[in-house]
Design a protein around this motif. Sequence first.
Motif, PDB file in Angstrom:
ATOM      1  N   CYS A  34      11.369  75.449  23.834  1.00  0.00           N
ATOM      2  CA  CYS A  34      10.754  76.482  24.720  1.00  0.00           C
ATOM      3  C   CYS A  34       9.722  77.313  23.893  1.00  0.00           C
ATOM      4  O   CYS A  34      10.067  77.657  22.721  1.00  0.00           O
ATOM      5  N   SER A  63      18.861  74.900  29.552  1.00  0.00           N
ATOM      6  CA  SER A  63      17.586  75.211  30.031  1.00  0.00           C
ATOM      7  C   SER A  63      17.258  74.336  31.448  1.00  0.00           C
ATOM      8  O   SER A  63      16.238  74.547  31.887  1.00  0.00           O
ATOM      9  N   LEU A  78      16.068  80.350  33.291  1.00  0.00           N
ATOM     10  CA  LEU A  78      15.112  80.301  34.406  1.00  0.00           C
ATOM     11  C   LEU A  78      13.679  80.759  33.761  1.00  0.00           C
ATOM     12  O   LEU A  78      12.942  79.842  33.780  1.00  0.00           O
ATOM     13  N   HIS A  79      13.793  81.862  33.584  1.00  0.00           N
ATOM     14  CA  HIS A  79      12.563  82.439  32.900  1.00  0.00           C
ATOM     15  C   HIS A  79      11.367  82.380  33.579  1.00  0.00           C
ATOM     16  O   HIS A  79      10.163  82.765  33.125  1.00  0.00           O
ATOM     17  N   ALA A  80      11.051  81.621  34.681  1.00  0.00           N
ATOM     18  CA  ALA A  80       9.832  81.561  35.499  1.00  0.00           C
ATOM     19  C   ALA A  80      10.215  81.538  37.186  1.00  0.00           C
ATOM     20  O   ALA A  80      11.095  80.537  37.225  1.00  0.00           O
ATOM     21  N   ASP A 103       6.769  76.566  39.285  1.00  0.00           N
ATOM     22  CA  ASP A 103       6.854  75.281  38.236  1.00  0.00           C
ATOM     23  C   ASP A 103       5.596  75.420  37.211  1.00  0.00           C
ATOM     24  O   ASP A 103       5.711  75.105  36.014  1.00  0.00           O
ATOM     25  N   ARG A 128       6.733  77.764  34.565  1.00  0.00           N
ATOM     26  CA  ARG A 128       7.939  77.206  33.975  1.00  0.00           C
ATOM     27  C   ARG A 128       7.697  75.994  32.937  1.00  0.00           C
ATOM     28  O   ARG A 128       8.197  75.742  31.896  1.00  0.00           O
ATOM     29  N   ASN A 159      11.106  71.297  31.974  1.00  0.00           N
ATOM     30  CA  ASN A 159      10.948  71.582  33.562  1.00  0.00           C
ATOM     31  C   ASN A 159       9.811  70.572  34.087  1.00  0.00           C
ATOM     32  O   ASN A 159       9.982  70.291  35.300  1.00  0.00           O
ATOM     33  N   LEU A 195      11.759  72.825  39.436  1.00  0.00           N
ATOM     34  CA  LEU A 195      12.704  73.933  39.961  1.00  0.00           C
ATOM     35  C   LEU A 195      13.319  73.311  41.157  1.00  0.00           C
ATOM     36  O   LEU A 195      14.515  73.508  41.638  1.00  0.00           O
ATOM     37  N   TYR A 210      16.919  85.241  32.405  1.00  0.00           N
ATOM     38  CA  TYR A 210      15.567  85.468  32.651  1.00  0.00           C
ATOM     39  C   TYR A 210      14.862  86.309  31.551  1.00  0.00           C
ATOM     40  O   TYR A 210      15.151  87.473  31.335  1.00  0.00           O
ATOM     41  N   ASN A 219       5.534  87.077  32.645  1.00  0.00           N
ATOM     42  CA  ASN A 219       6.599  86.709  33.889  1.00  0.00           C
ATOM     43  C   ASN A 219       7.124  87.848  34.360  1.00  0.00           C
ATOM     44  O   ASN A 219       8.259  87.840  34.858  1.00  0.00           O
TER      45      ASN A 219
END
Length: 391
Positions: A122, A209, A230-232, A235, A238, A245, A250, A273, A280
């Motif tokens: 990541c 993740s 999730l972080h985003a 797609d 992410r 991803n 997603l 997140y 983001n």
Amino acid sequence: MNQGKINLLDLDAAGLAAFFSQLGESPGRERMRARQLMRWIHQGGVDDFALMTDVAKVLRAKLAEQACVQAPALVRDSTSDDGTRKFLFDVGSRNAIETVFIPEDRRGTLCISSQAGCALDCAFCSTGKQGFNRNLTVAEIIGQLWQANRLLGEDLLQRNSSERIISNVVMMGMGEPLANLENVITALRLMLDDHAYGLSRRRVTVSTSGIVPGMDRLREECPVALAVSLHAPNDALRDQLVPINRKYPLVQLMAACRRYLERAPRDFITFEYVMLDGINDRDRDARELLALTHDVPCKFNLIPFNPFPNSGFRRSSAERIRRFADVLLAAGVVTTTRKTRGDDIDAACGQLAGQVRDKTRRTQSAQQVAAIGDQQAITIREQREEGIWRH
Ligand code: SAH
Ligand code: SF4
């Protein structure tokens, strides 16, 4: 001295019972023996068979000959100004892993590692930047809890009070737990076993993740609380921040979350997140998140980005994080912002680096990797400004 011996920390109740039947324990008694040993080892923190006084002497001698209780050795123990404690454990071949204890008012949380390094890379994670070295064994995973109990002075055998020093375990240290699922599940079984640590499923959290098949298997074999990084909100972003991803986009991830909830001990998924300045963290990202997750009962946990050298990312401002949280809250979604703990000893999320031999397993030097990190963040920011992320 322990070479060739069976490490009993590698075995859950079923494994121990099988071991005792191999040792010649009479049929029907092996499960009782397994429970007895688990109580000594996991609740009493005992690693010396001679001290296990209710086990017959002959059996103790056999155990000493053929088995051992060996947790990873402590190499460093540091305490932060806020009470967070970080343990560094040696797992051989010049690899070390980190375990963090976070004391809070009415609970104590132990954050455990599942791998030495991580292959998932990541963009914002220090563990990911090191590359992958290897999966931890069951003994190395449960051994972190075993050691922390001893180091924190917890004796579950003696303890009458239900107020445990370690009341919660989160698999949010180094590594991706669902990429080491076999060993993680055995370790989880020990955490939950009343004759070992007796934690409730709701107090044990696996963070992933988003490895979809692993989520399904965890759901079948050992459903505990689940946190998904999730972080985003889409797609395109992410794919950049959380590269797994690209394999499990997603739409698949959200479906897996819904399936997980059918068996989960809690009726929501926690979405983590990380708040990255300019990447983001806009209001419209929060609104897009609401649309994405509208049919998944969930809570959000916003994690202010924890910097590490040459990460290339910046933490969103406190005001930005507050406003982002407000958008989610206004829609009725429970949202918390993680307090940054232990950052003076590099024990905060994503700062765990341990020491991993052959750090990157890539050909670049550390400097090149750092430069790529910087470039990646700049590229993500530029593309975003150009509107490439907009749908
Ligand atoms: N591999 C698992 C669990 C370990 S990481 C996972 O990714 O979920 C635990 C959490 O810390 C994850 O949500 C991860 O995305 C987050 N994290 C990683 N690096 C971070 C950083 N530098 N700052 C803040 N959070 C970070
Ligand atoms: Fe691995 Fe989790 Fe770090 Fe991603 S955030 S690189 S999955 S440890």
